[in-house]
Design a protein around this motif. Structure first.
Motif, short mmCIF file in Angstrom:
data_model
loop_
_atom_site.label_atom_id
_atom_site.label_comp_id
_atom_site.label_asym_id
_atom_site.label_seq_id
_atom_site.Cartn_x
_atom_site.Cartn_y
_atom_site.Cartn_z
N SER A 168 2.15 5.39 -7.37
CA SER A 168 1.55 4.10 -7.11
C SER A 168 0.75 3.63 -8.59
CB SER A 168 0.75 4.12 -5.90
OG SER A 168 -0.16 5.08 -6.23
N SER A 169 0.12 4.76 -9.47
CA SER A 169 -0.55 4.25 -10.26
C SER A 169 0.35 4.06 -11.50
CB SER A 169 -1.50 5.35 -10.85
OG SER A 169 -0.80 6.42 -10.95
N GLN A 170 1.76 4.06 -11.51
CA GLN A 170 2.40 3.96 -12.89
C GLN A 170 3.08 2.57 -12.75
OE1 GLN A 170 5.02 7.47 -12.29
NE2 GLN A 170 3.52 8.48 -13.70
N ALA A 184 0.73 -1.45 0.06
CA ALA A 184 -0.02 -0.13 0.01
C ALA A 184 0.97 1.28 0.05
CB ALA A 184 -0.95 -0.04 1.10
N ILE A 185 1.72 1.43 -0.76
CA ILE A 185 2.56 2.52 -1.12
C ILE A 185 2.05 3.71 -2.08
CG2 ILE A 185 4.70 1.02 -0.87
CD1 ILE A 185 5.21 1.58 -3.96
N LEU A 209 7.75 -0.48 -11.58
CA LEU A 209 7.25 -0.88 -10.22
C LEU A 209 6.02 -1.96 -10.35
CD1 LEU A 209 6.63 -0.22 -7.15
CD2 LEU A 209 5.15 1.82 -8.36
N ASP A 210 6.18 -2.97 -9.66
CA ASP A 210 5.10 -3.96 -9.41
C ASP A 210 4.53 -4.08 -7.91
OD1 ASP A 210 4.59 -7.42 -10.47
OD2 ASP A 210 3.29 -5.97 -9.24
N LYS A 211 3.50 -3.13 -7.85
CA LYS A 211 2.96 -3.06 -6.61
C LYS A 211 2.38 -4.41 -5.89
CE LYS A 211 0.24 -0.05 -4.81
NZ LYS A 211 -0.93 0.90 -4.58
N SER A 212 1.97 -5.21 -6.75
CA SER A 212 1.19 -6.38 -6.13
C SER A 212 2.21 -7.38 -5.51
CB SER A 212 0.40 -7.10 -7.32
OG SER A 212 1.12 -7.30 -8.24
N SER A 213 3.10 -7.73 -6.15
CA SER A 213 4.53 -8.41 -5.81
C SER A 213 5.41 -7.67 -4.76
CB SER A 213 5.41 -8.90 -7.05
OG SER A 213 5.91 -7.83 -7.85
N GLY A 214 5.18 -6.28 -4.44
CA GLY A 214 6.08 -5.79 -3.60
C GLY A 214 7.54 -5.43 -4.24
N PRO A 245 2.63 17.07 -1.59
CA PRO A 245 1.30 16.28 -1.86
C PRO A 245 1.34 15.53 -3.29
CG PRO A 245 0.40 18.33 -1.98
CD PRO A 245 1.78 18.56 -1.70
N GLY A 246 0.90 14.38 -3.07
CA GLY A 246 0.83 13.60 -4.28
C GLY A 246 1.74 13.36 -5.43
#
Lengths: 113, 112
Positions: free
Chosen positions: A52-54, A29-30, A66-71, B96-97
């Motif tokens: 986080s959206s990229q 959850a970064i 970046l792969d958030k799901s795998s950290g 922010p952001g």
């Protein structure tokens, strides 16, 4: 508590090689992830910021994914040069840690001529 | 645009002395934080602030005090210096952001 790990801790490559530095984090959850460069005895220079959206960001010979799901995040350096020798730090930014950074311990890179 | 300014760059203290490390930013950033960097330990968060009047503790807050009376300034106070506080201290700020963090050039502190 967010834990950030960087592998390898040290890396030595000949000039011209392409290389990958790895960063993993335990809490997916970064808010965003930032790669820095630090030369000996100097401060931190920001290289790339991935929100986080990229999925990735590019700057010159550098590409960070970046792969958030795998950290996980990777920093790819193309056609390495002796001037790339430095310590590379990965840091993640969590909203649940007061919007401060959690750092890995870094990868020390040496590019030999 | 100066970014994040830290003073002093170098400091030697005797055990038990107190001092304040200064940090100022001119980017109107809400978030500011202090880190210490030690060999083998990486950068560790000391204190952070999400806005004027709001501060909180990080991973290694003992022996340090902070306040944030303005958006621009975030000083770090060493109450009674100990040799274990010998380190390099970095201040950083962010908006922010979509903004990343910008770091100051650091203060190298030695406590003897």
């Amino acid at each position: 508590k967010q834990e950030v790990t960087q592998i390898p801790a040290a890396l030595s490559v000949p000039e011209g090689e392409n290389l990958v530095l790895n960063c993993s984090f335990t809490d997916s959850a970064i808010y965003n992830l930032q790669w820095f460069r630090q030369d000996p005895g100097k401060g931190l220079t920001s290289l790339l910021l991935i929100q986080s959206s990229q999925r990735e960001q590019t700057s010159g010979r550098l590409n960070a994914s970046l792969d958030k799901s795998s950290g996980r995040s990777t920093l790819y350096i193309a056609a390495s040069q002796p001037g790339d020798s430095a310590t590379y730090l990965c840091a993640v930014f969590n909203s649940n840690s007061g919007y401060a950074l959690n750092f890995g311990k870094g990868t020390s890179l040496l590019v030999t001529p | 645009n100066a970014g994040v300014t830290q003073t002093p760059k170098f400091q030697v203290l005797k055990t038990g002395q107190s001092m304040t490390l200064q940090c100022a930013q001119d980017m109107n950033h809400e978030y500011m934080s202090w880190y210490r960097q030690d060999p083998g330990m990486g950068l560790r968060l000391i204190h952070y602030s999400v806005g004027a009047g709001i501060t909180d503790q990080g991973e290694v807050p003992n022996g340090y005090n902070v306040s944030r009376s303005t958006t621009e300034d975030f000083p770090l106070r060493l109450l009674s210096a100990a040799p274990s506080q010998t380190s390099v201290y970095f201040c950083a700020s962010s908006g922010p952001g979509q903004y990343g963090y910008t770091f100051g050039s650091g203060t190298r502190l030695t406590v003897v």
